[in-house]
Design a protein around this motif. Sequence first.
Motif, mmCIF file in Angstrom:
data_model
loop_
_atom_site.group_PDB
_atom_site.id
_atom_site.type_symbol
_atom_site.label_atom_id
_atom_site.label_comp_id
_atom_site.label_asym_id
_atom_site.label_seq_id
_atom_site.Cartn_x
_atom_site.Cartn_y
_atom_site.Cartn_z
ATOM 1 N N ALA A 84 -27.143 -11.935 -25.421
ATOM 2 C CA ALA A 84 -26.672 -13.161 -26.070
ATOM 3 C C ALA A 84 -27.570 -13.506 -27.257
ATOM 4 C CB ALA A 84 -26.644 -14.312 -25.059
ATOM 5 N N TYR A 85 -28.858 -13.282 -27.114
ATOM 6 C CA TYR A 85 -29.793 -13.554 -28.208
ATOM 7 C C TYR A 85 -29.516 -12.630 -29.393
ATOM 8 C CZ TYR A 85 -34.182 -14.286 -30.713
ATOM 9 O OH TYR A 85 -35.113 -14.573 -31.676
ATOM 10 N N GLU B 102 -30.439 -12.646 -20.755
ATOM 11 C CA GLU B 102 -30.186 -13.440 -21.961
ATOM 12 C C GLU B 102 -30.350 -12.641 -23.251
ATOM 13 O OE1 GLU B 102 -32.921 -16.666 -21.689
ATOM 14 O OE2 GLU B 102 -31.902 -17.645 -20.008
ATOM 15 N N ASN C 141 -26.698 -11.199 -30.102
ATOM 16 C CA ASN C 141 -25.426 -11.641 -30.696
ATOM 17 C C ASN C 141 -25.639 -12.839 -31.616
ATOM 18 O OD1 ASN C 141 -23.901 -9.644 -29.467
ATOM 19 N ND2 ASN C 141 -23.452 -10.891 -27.658
ATOM 20 N N ARG C 142 -26.524 -13.733 -31.235
ATOM 21 C CA ARG C 142 -26.832 -14.877 -32.097
ATOM 22 C C ARG C 142 -27.514 -14.419 -33.389
ATOM 23 N NH1 ARG C 142 -30.230 -19.522 -29.931
ATOM 24 N NH2 ARG C 142 -29.593 -20.350 -31.969
#
Length: 299
Positions: free
Chosen positions: A250-251, A247, A253-254
């Motif tokens: 994705a974190y 994860e 990218n956020r």
Amino acid sequence: MNNIATLFSIKDLENLSGIKAHSIRIWEKRYNLLEPNRTDSNIRYYDLENLRKLLNITILYNHGYKISKIAKYSIEELENKVREYIGGKSDQEHFVNSLKVSMLKYDRNLFEHTYNSLVAESSFKDVFINILIPFLQNIGLEWQSNSITPAHEHFFTNLLKQKLLINIERVQQVLPKKPDEVYVLYLPLNEIHEFGLLYIHYELLLKGHHSIYLGQSVPLENLQSLQSNFKKVNFVSYFTVKPDPDEVNAYVNRLQEEVLNGREDQIYLLGRRTADITPPKSSKQIIIFNDLLSLTSSL
């Protein structure tokens, strides 16, 4: 065996002293340096006094004493020789061994005595960087090898956290010399390992920066609400166990899309989980540091 805090296998002794198990066996057989006990199934194990003796032997051995000579010393003579060796000078190995014993015995008084001896001769920063950080790294390795229990680690890190908070309290009494350089320190959701982040907070305050400490398990939305108060923010976060390996990208990218988008802010990341990060190629605002020292040196 390791569920009992004061009993150790020969592998534990190797991990805690740095002396190979093969050498320990030879010293034990040839010189009767240690006196192990045996379980009902004839497995050799050692008590805390054996470990303390081995740690003292290690100090002398690593500094040129022959093991045949060390073997002739009584326990009292051995301890006197160690005191004589360290004398009036600081010997890092002696202090590290004393910290180990304080941790293994859950001995707060010994910890306090050792810590006070260290800070009497060096600054808190020097003690932390040169003694405590390497010690904490070794704790992690020893915990992984089952030489110590999580209870040992928690006991010791909580004592150090108290010292960190005391020193943070001292330096934050002084107004920031660089109030426009705003740093916001936080940990991602479900991340609770804040020891390294607390030290960064101390370093920032010591260097006169405006440091805001948010602490554990902070949602990204909270970062966005904070940004409205400052033109530019330098975020600092420590990924020890969170986000999970699958994860973490994705974190990040956020962070890029929801926190950095349209702003000049920067995000400094460090910790074990950063090894799993593939940073966005278009972003120069997310900076990954390999260790605590490299980040604090750049501040």
